[in-house]
Scaffold this active site. Sequence first.
Site, mmCIF file in Angstrom:
data_model
loop_
_atom_site.group_PDB
_atom_site.id
_atom_site.type_symbol
_atom_site.label_atom_id
_atom_site.label_comp_id
_atom_site.label_asym_id
_atom_site.label_seq_id
_atom_site.Cartn_x
_atom_site.Cartn_y
_atom_site.Cartn_z
ATOM 1 N N ARG A 107 48.762 40.507 46.307
ATOM 2 C CA ARG A 107 48.231 40.905 44.986
ATOM 3 C C ARG A 107 48.682 39.974 43.867
ATOM 4 N NH1 ARG A 107 49.683 46.218 46.377
ATOM 5 N NH2 ARG A 107 47.993 47.258 47.467
ATOM 6 N N LYS A 129 40.291 29.779 35.426
ATOM 7 C CA LYS A 129 39.181 30.228 36.289
ATOM 8 C C LYS A 129 39.409 29.664 37.674
ATOM 9 C CE LYS A 129 35.186 30.518 33.212
ATOM 10 N NZ LYS A 129 33.867 29.905 32.972
ATOM 11 N N GLU A 171 32.793 15.200 32.227
ATOM 12 C CA GLU A 171 33.375 16.338 31.479
ATOM 13 C C GLU A 171 33.966 15.864 30.151
ATOM 14 O OE1 GLU A 171 32.724 19.289 32.458
ATOM 15 O OE2 GLU A 171 32.514 19.218 34.643
ATOM 16 N N LYS A 213 39.833 21.446 25.769
ATOM 17 C CA LYS A 213 39.494 22.556 26.672
ATOM 18 C C LYS A 213 40.443 23.741 26.438
ATOM 19 C CE LYS A 213 38.396 24.614 30.850
ATOM 20 N NZ LYS A 213 37.940 24.567 32.198
ATOM 21 N N GLU A 223 35.672 34.588 28.139
ATOM 22 C CA GLU A 223 34.303 34.095 27.998
ATOM 23 C C GLU A 223 33.342 35.111 27.392
ATOM 24 O OE1 GLU A 223 33.242 31.148 30.937
ATOM 25 O OE2 GLU A 223 31.149 31.736 30.776
ATOM 26 N N ARG A 227 33.850 30.188 24.701
ATOM 27 C CA ARG A 227 34.176 29.510 25.964
ATOM 28 C C ARG A 227 32.909 29.092 26.703
ATOM 29 N NH1 ARG A 227 38.733 30.937 30.613
ATOM 30 N NH2 ARG A 227 38.332 29.047 31.802
ATOM 31 N N ASN A 231 30.092 25.362 29.134
ATOM 32 C CA ASN A 231 29.065 25.311 30.177
ATOM 33 C C ASN A 231 27.932 24.350 29.831
ATOM 34 O OD1 ASN A 231 30.226 27.201 31.924
ATOM 35 N ND2 ASN A 231 29.486 28.881 30.650
ATOM 36 N N HIS A 234 26.055 22.610 32.486
ATOM 37 C CA HIS A 234 26.449 23.197 33.769
ATOM 38 C C HIS A 234 25.422 24.164 34.348
ATOM 39 C CE1 HIS A 234 30.179 21.273 32.888
ATOM 40 N NE2 HIS A 234 30.749 21.723 33.986
ATOM 41 N N HIS A 238 24.938 23.115 37.871
ATOM 42 C CA HIS A 238 25.344 23.888 39.059
ATOM 43 C C HIS A 238 24.163 24.140 39.981
ATOM 44 C CE1 HIS A 238 29.306 25.671 37.291
ATOM 45 N NE2 HIS A 238 29.465 24.481 37.817
ATOM 46 N N HIS A 248 29.927 16.782 41.366
ATOM 47 C CA HIS A 248 29.884 17.691 40.218
ATOM 48 C C HIS A 248 29.548 16.951 38.909
ATOM 49 C CE1 HIS A 248 30.918 21.293 37.936
ATOM 50 N NE2 HIS A 248 31.722 20.562 37.173
#
Length: 341
Positions: A107, A129, A171, A213, A223, A227, A231, A234, A238, A248
């Site tokens: 956990r 993330k 990026e 960032k 988000e 935030r 993206n 992206h 993606h 990427h």
Amino acid sequence: MIKIENKFLNRIVTYFFDASMEELKNLVDGEIVFVTDRNIFNLHQQKFASQKTIVIEAGEAFKQQASVDYIIAELIKIGATRKTTLIGVGGGVVTDITGYAASVYMRGINFAFVPTTILAMVDAAIGGKNGVDVGLYKNLVGTINQPQFLLYDFNFLQTLPNEEWVNGFAEIIKHACIKDEKLFTDLENNSVDIYKKDVQFLSNLIKKNATIKTNVVIEDEFEKGDRKLLNFGHTFGHAIENLHQLPHGYAVSIGMCMAAKISEEINGFYSEDKLRLEKLLKQYHLPTQCSFDKANVFEILKKDKKRYDASIDFILLNKIGEAKIQSIPLTQLKDLMNQIL
Ligand SMILES: NC(=O)c1ccc[n+]([C@@H]2O[C@H](COP(=O)([O-])OP(=O)(O)OC[C@H]3O[C@@H](n4cnc5c(N)ncnc54)[C@H](O)[C@@H]3O)[C@@H](O)[C@H]2O)c1
């Protein structure tokens, strides 16, 4: 070594810049277990000699639940406890998987990252993330959980293939587009080769981008708003990344060009600035277009995490250095895709 503390909601994350991996033993109490990929392990074996190391296969194709299961099985074999710190040493694939595995093992155990690609240094290792892809769906499963610290050892970059330098600059250009016009101009006046040759110049660029960032994430860790600006490029990126097995950064670069075209169509983004962006991406050896099956891409877009009911949150540019979130109905997005492609 430069030490900067960043206060996220539930944790202070320390960034150690201009550091060396050897310094890790002074930063961690208790047992360290490294996670890395086969390429990095083979190239930098001596750096892993002193600790237990779990080696996963390299590449996005292995950013799947099976790699997490493998790490967990190895942690059980090693006898890792809640006092163990899992340290992901690698690019974004390794850091994403390590953060996720550490967040679910028992956990949640402590974890930290040593990012080894430009992309991971300025982006993937920052912000908490973590997760894996599910089939073609990027980052569909995961957690938001901050690492204890990031350690930047630029020594790793000596073995980074040219393609990965280029990937990382996608990026960096994204950060300039959404937040920093001055950075955009600096990039226009330089090149990958110039940054490669001067470690201090590169270190400053990485610090600046890590800060961009970090500040965006600190303002909106879960988000709900700004935030999402990260993206930019992206959403399309993606969708085409796994479909066409694109690196990427390449996918994001093409995605940024598409988003710039949509910005021009519906947000008054100047055509000259769109061309400036395309020129900059080409200057950094990034692609600005590729051929793809619109219907397949649209099907993937419909499953995007940024979709709410029949609309998708899209990041558009107002101008270079300033972006906004705009909800675009899927029907309009389909029309726009047909119009601009
Ligand atoms: N979590 C986030 O916020 C976030 C943000 C951006 C991207 N990402 C994720 O990051 C991933 C992309 O990251 P990446 O581009 O770093 O990919 P990657 O981890 O696959 O690394 C790219 C390649 O470079 C090799 N490599 C890494 N470091 C090296 C070194 N120092 N020397 C030689 N080879 C080296 C790797 O083995 C791999 O083959 C994607 O899965 C993306 O979704 C996550």
